[in-house]
Design an enzyme around this catalytic site. Structure first.
Site, PDB file in Angstrom:
ATOM      1  N   ARG A 126      -1.722  10.381  20.678  1.00 36.90           N
ATOM      2  CA  ARG A 126      -2.725  11.467  20.643  1.00 36.90           C
ATOM      3  C   ARG A 126      -3.062  11.908  22.070  1.00 36.90           C
ATOM      4  O   ARG A 126      -3.098  13.109  22.373  1.00 36.90           O
ATOM      5  CB  ARG A 126      -3.977  10.982  19.902  1.00 36.90           C
ATOM      6  N   GLY A 134       0.171   4.315  -0.347  1.00 37.92           N
ATOM      7  CA  GLY A 134      -0.646   5.534  -0.203  1.00 37.92           C
ATOM      8  C   GLY A 134       0.021   6.490   0.762  1.00 37.92           C
ATOM      9  O   GLY A 134       1.243   6.503   0.916  1.00 37.92           O
ATOM     10  N   ASN A 186     -11.975  -3.632   2.806  1.00 36.44           N
ATOM     11  CA  ASN A 186     -10.598  -3.773   3.276  1.00 36.44           C
ATOM     12  C   ASN A 186     -10.292  -5.212   3.698  1.00 36.44           C
ATOM     13  O   ASN A 186      -9.155  -5.673   3.569  1.00 36.44           O
ATOM     14  CB  ASN A 186     -10.319  -2.792   4.422  1.00 36.44           C
ATOM     15  N   GLY A 212       0.860  -1.184   0.000  1.00 35.54           N
ATOM     16  CA  GLY A 212       0.000   0.000   0.000  1.00 35.54           C
ATOM     17  C   GLY A 212       0.893   1.230   0.000  1.00 35.54           C
ATOM     18  O   GLY A 212       1.440   1.597   1.044  1.00 35.54           O
ATOM     19  N   ARG A 271     -10.973   6.192   5.688  1.00 37.13           N
ATOM     20  CA  ARG A 271     -12.329   6.678   5.951  1.00 37.13           C
ATOM     21  C   ARG A 271     -12.624   7.979   5.226  1.00 37.13           C
ATOM     22  O   ARG A 271     -11.738   8.767   4.965  1.00 37.13           O
ATOM     23  CB  ARG A 271     -12.487   6.977   7.445  1.00 37.13           C
ATOM     24  N   HIS A 298      -9.111  -0.063  18.249  1.00 39.83           N
ATOM     25  CA  HIS A 298      -8.857   1.224  17.609  1.00 39.83           C
ATOM     26  C   HIS A 298     -10.196   1.753  17.106  1.00 39.83           C
ATOM     27  O   HIS A 298     -10.603   1.485  15.987  1.00 39.83           O
ATOM     28  CB  HIS A 298      -7.888   1.005  16.443  1.00 39.83           C
ATOM     29  N   GLY A 327       1.682   4.505   3.787  1.00 37.30           N
ATOM     30  CA  GLY A 327       2.773   3.653   3.311  1.00 37.30           C
ATOM     31  C   GLY A 327       3.966   4.461   2.826  1.00 37.30           C
ATOM     32  O   GLY A 327       5.119   4.154   3.156  1.00 37.30           O
ATOM     33  N   ASP A 348       2.297  -1.524  -4.469  1.00 40.70           N
ATOM     34  CA  ASP A 348       0.906  -1.072  -4.589  1.00 40.70           C
ATOM     35  C   ASP A 348       0.264  -1.790  -5.775  1.00 40.70           C
ATOM     36  O   ASP A 348       0.951  -2.352  -6.635  1.00 40.70           O
ATOM     37  CB  ASP A 348       0.834   0.443  -4.790  1.00 40.70           C
TER      38      ASP A 348
HETATM   39  O1  TXD Z   1      -3.913   3.539  13.467  1.00 39.41           O
HETATM   40  C1  TXD Z   1      -4.135   2.965  12.420  1.00 39.41           C
HETATM   41  N1  TXD Z   1      -4.097   1.643  12.359  1.00 39.41           N
HETATM   42  C2  TXD Z   1      -4.422   3.731  11.195  1.00 39.41           C
HETATM   43  C3  TXD Z   1      -5.014   3.050  10.076  1.00 39.41           C
HETATM   44  C4  TXD Z   1      -4.006   5.083  11.051  1.00 39.41           C
HETATM   45  C5  TXD Z   1      -4.132   5.728   9.847  1.00 39.41           C
HETATM   46  C6  TXD Z   1      -4.659   5.091   8.661  1.00 39.41           C
HETATM   47  N2  TXD Z   1      -5.313   3.842   8.928  1.00 39.41           N
HETATM   48  C7  TXD Z   1      -5.750   3.040   7.798  1.00 39.41           C
HETATM   49  O2  TXD Z   1      -4.637   2.698   6.957  1.00 39.41           O
HETATM   50  C8  TXD Z   1      -6.715   3.735   6.864  1.00 39.41           C
HETATM   51  O3  TXD Z   1      -8.029   3.744   7.401  1.00 39.41           O
HETATM   52  C9  TXD Z   1      -6.585   2.832   5.633  1.00 39.41           C
HETATM   53  O4  TXD Z   1      -7.375   1.667   5.825  1.00 39.41           O
HETATM   54  C10 TXD Z   1      -5.108   2.462   5.621  1.00 39.41           C
HETATM   55  C11 TXD Z   1      -4.274   3.253   4.627  1.00 39.41           C
HETATM   56  O5  TXD Z   1      -4.473   4.614   4.834  1.00 39.41           O
HETATM   57  P1  TXD Z   1      -3.872   5.693   3.770  1.00 39.41           P
HETATM   58  O6  TXD Z   1      -4.219   7.031   4.281  1.00 39.41           O
HETATM   59  O7  TXD Z   1      -2.469   5.376   3.460  1.00 39.41           O
HETATM   60  O8  TXD Z   1      -4.780   5.373   2.493  1.00 39.41           O
HETATM   61  P2  TXD Z   1      -4.428   5.658   0.954  1.00 39.41           P
HETATM   62  O9  TXD Z   1      -3.587   6.881   0.826  1.00 39.41           O
HETATM   63  O10 TXD Z   1      -5.732   5.614   0.212  1.00 39.41           O
HETATM   64  O11 TXD Z   1      -3.528   4.416   0.531  1.00 39.41           O
HETATM   65  C12 TXD Z   1      -4.002   3.136   0.416  1.00 39.41           C
HETATM   66  C13 TXD Z   1      -3.203   2.478  -0.690  1.00 39.41           C
HETATM   67  C14 TXD Z   1      -3.493   3.055  -2.070  1.00 39.41           C
HETATM   68  O12 TXD Z   1      -2.279   3.479  -2.676  1.00 39.41           O
HETATM   69  C15 TXD Z   1      -4.110   1.889  -2.846  1.00 39.41           C
HETATM   70  O13 TXD Z   1      -3.799   1.888  -4.241  1.00 39.41           O
HETATM   71  C16 TXD Z   1      -3.497   0.718  -2.119  1.00 39.41           C
HETATM   72  O14 TXD Z   1      -3.540   1.078  -0.747  1.00 39.41           O
HETATM   73  N3  TXD Z   1      -4.196  -0.542  -2.337  1.00 39.41           N
HETATM   74  C17 TXD Z   1      -3.537  -1.698  -2.567  1.00 39.41           C
HETATM   75  N4  TXD Z   1      -2.227  -1.991  -2.609  1.00 39.41           N
HETATM   76  C18 TXD Z   1      -1.875  -3.260  -2.881  1.00 39.41           C
HETATM   77  N5  TXD Z   1      -2.769  -4.251  -3.100  1.00 39.41           N
HETATM   78  C19 TXD Z   1      -4.089  -4.006  -3.039  1.00 39.41           C
HETATM   79  N6  TXD Z   1      -4.970  -4.998  -3.245  1.00 39.41           N
HETATM   80  C20 TXD Z   1      -4.531  -2.685  -2.762  1.00 39.41           C
HETATM   81  N7  TXD Z   1      -5.741  -2.100  -2.662  1.00 39.41           N
HETATM   82  C21 TXD Z   1      -5.517  -0.795  -2.392  1.00 39.41           C
END
Ligand code: TXD
Length: 330
Positions: free
Chosen positions: A171, A22, A106, A20, A93, A195, A25, A44
């Site tokens: 936090r 994003g 997810n 991931g 979210r 969480h 990551g 990704d």
């Molecule tokens: O405290 C915690 N655990 C958290 C969790 C704190 C902050 C964010 N939290 C969660 O992490 C958030 O609710 C999301 O479920 C994840 C990732 O958050 P982010 O802000 O990084 O989301 P993005 O920017 O949308 O990035 C997600 C990436 C994006 O680049 C997609 O293309 C990729 O995930 N993605 C995948 N990569 C590989 N394989 C698959 N199948 C896939 N699907 C989506």
């Protein structure tokens, strides 16, 4: 005498794969590389994004003064032999959404990516970050069938874990420091449980230079800080409107990666698999753990008041309900 070109000799090159690429990551990749902790593979599903980000990070190396390799890829064979795999793949979210609204989408992603990553790195430790965190950690553990007790006997070594408690505690720590006008580094805060809205901040175990905050802040103010901590993620989602928090989450994951790679035996709140601790069975939830190179080396059982334990149990009940829902849907 001719001298050989001097380049840093990296005696130890662990490899961390981040699934991931994003917000969380890619920020984590930067933190890990710039702290010189490990080489990083950023994977990704979207072609081009991880490659572009990796190249961008590589081009910062001369300025950030490190020589860690950062590989961007969509191909799991590039992740082979990783010491740690971090799963941040999935949707974040949107305003008004709860973390549980992400359960099905997810859940499918986490199961698939966990299986594919562990197939290429069967000895890796797995840190799950995707929301809803506690449920996703359980699904990743189920999907990979990793032995959660490698050593047997007294020393439990859990290889699958979830990151949330460090962020929630950070936090709470921040809000306490802001309230008292003291340095954040003098504040230690402890948040257990899931969480989500039912997380369990523990004021009795939160201190400023060793002094419990219950001695320093009145009950009504503590309750306000507790509520702000519970809604800490939502507060940022509401402000940003697009995406969710990523700087503090990435720093929190990096702390876990560092504790593992440097075998630091840090005592940190981590979503761990429980087998009777706190009266809870077959569930992942945030509890204080000793974290080192084998993963979760032990779970610390704090003595809790009846009210604190009841709060932890209702938090666990909500996780259990969502684990059951997720298992039915998938
Ligand atoms: O405290 C915690 N655990 C958290 C969790 C704190 C902050 C964010 N939290 C969660 O992490 C958030 O609710 C999301 O479920 C994840 C990732 O958050 P982010 O802000 O990084 O989301 P993005 O920017 O949308 O990035 C997600 C990436 C994006 O680049 C997609 O293309 C990729 O995930 N993605 C995948 N990569 C590989 N394989 C698959 N199948 C896939 N699907 C989506």
């Amino acid at each position: 005498m001719a001298s050989t070109p001097s380049s840093p000799i990296l005696l130890y090159s662990p490899r961390v794969t981040i699934i991931g690429a994003g917000k969380v990551g890619s920020t984590l990749a930067q933190r890990i590389a710039e702290k010189n902790l490990a080489d990083v593979v950023l994977l990704d599903v979207v072609e081009g994004i991880p490659q572009g980000l990796a190249l961008d990070l590589m081009e910062a190396r001369g300025i950030a003064l490190h020589d860690r390799k950062i590989i961007g890829t969509t191909d799991y064979t590039d992740t082979a032999g990783s010491n740690v795999v971090v799963i941040t793949a999935g949707l974040p979210r949107k305003p008004g959404m709860s973390r549980n609204d992400l359960l099905k989408t997810n859940g499918k992603i986490v199961v698939e990516v966990a299986q594919r990553a562990i197939a290429h790195s069967p000895d890796a430790l797995l840190i799950v970050v995707t929301n809803p965190l506690d449920v996703m950690t359980y699904l990743a553990w189920q999907a990979t069938q990793m032995p959660h007790d490698i050593s047997g006997g007294q020393c439990l070594r859990h290889r699958v874990m979830g990151m949330a408690g460090i962020l929630d505690s950070a936090r709470f720590q921040t809000f306490i420091a802001m309230e008292l006008g003291v340095s954040t580094s003098d504040v230690n805060a402890m948040v257990l449980g899931s969480h989500g809205d039912l997380m369990v901040p523990l004021p009795r175990y939160s201190t400023v230079s060793g002094i419990p905050i219950t001695e320093l802040i009145d009950a009504a103010t503590i309750e306000r800080l507790v509520q702000r901590t519970r809604h800490g993620g939502a507060e940022i989602v509401e402000l940003m409107q697009k995406g969710s928090a990523y700087f503090a989450p990435a720093s929190s994951i990096c702390l876990m990666v560092e504790a593992i790679l440097l075998n630091q035996s840090r005592l940190l709140p981590v979503a761990a698999y429980l087998q009777g601790e706190y009266g809870l069975q077959d569930i992942f939830i945030g509890v204080p753990c000793r974290l080192g190179c084998h993963g979760i080396e032990s779970v610390l059982e704090l003595s809790l008041t009846d009210a604190e334990l009841a709060a932890l149990h209702s938090s666990a009940q909500a996780v259990r309900k969502n684990i059951d829902r997720a298992m039915e849907m998938l």
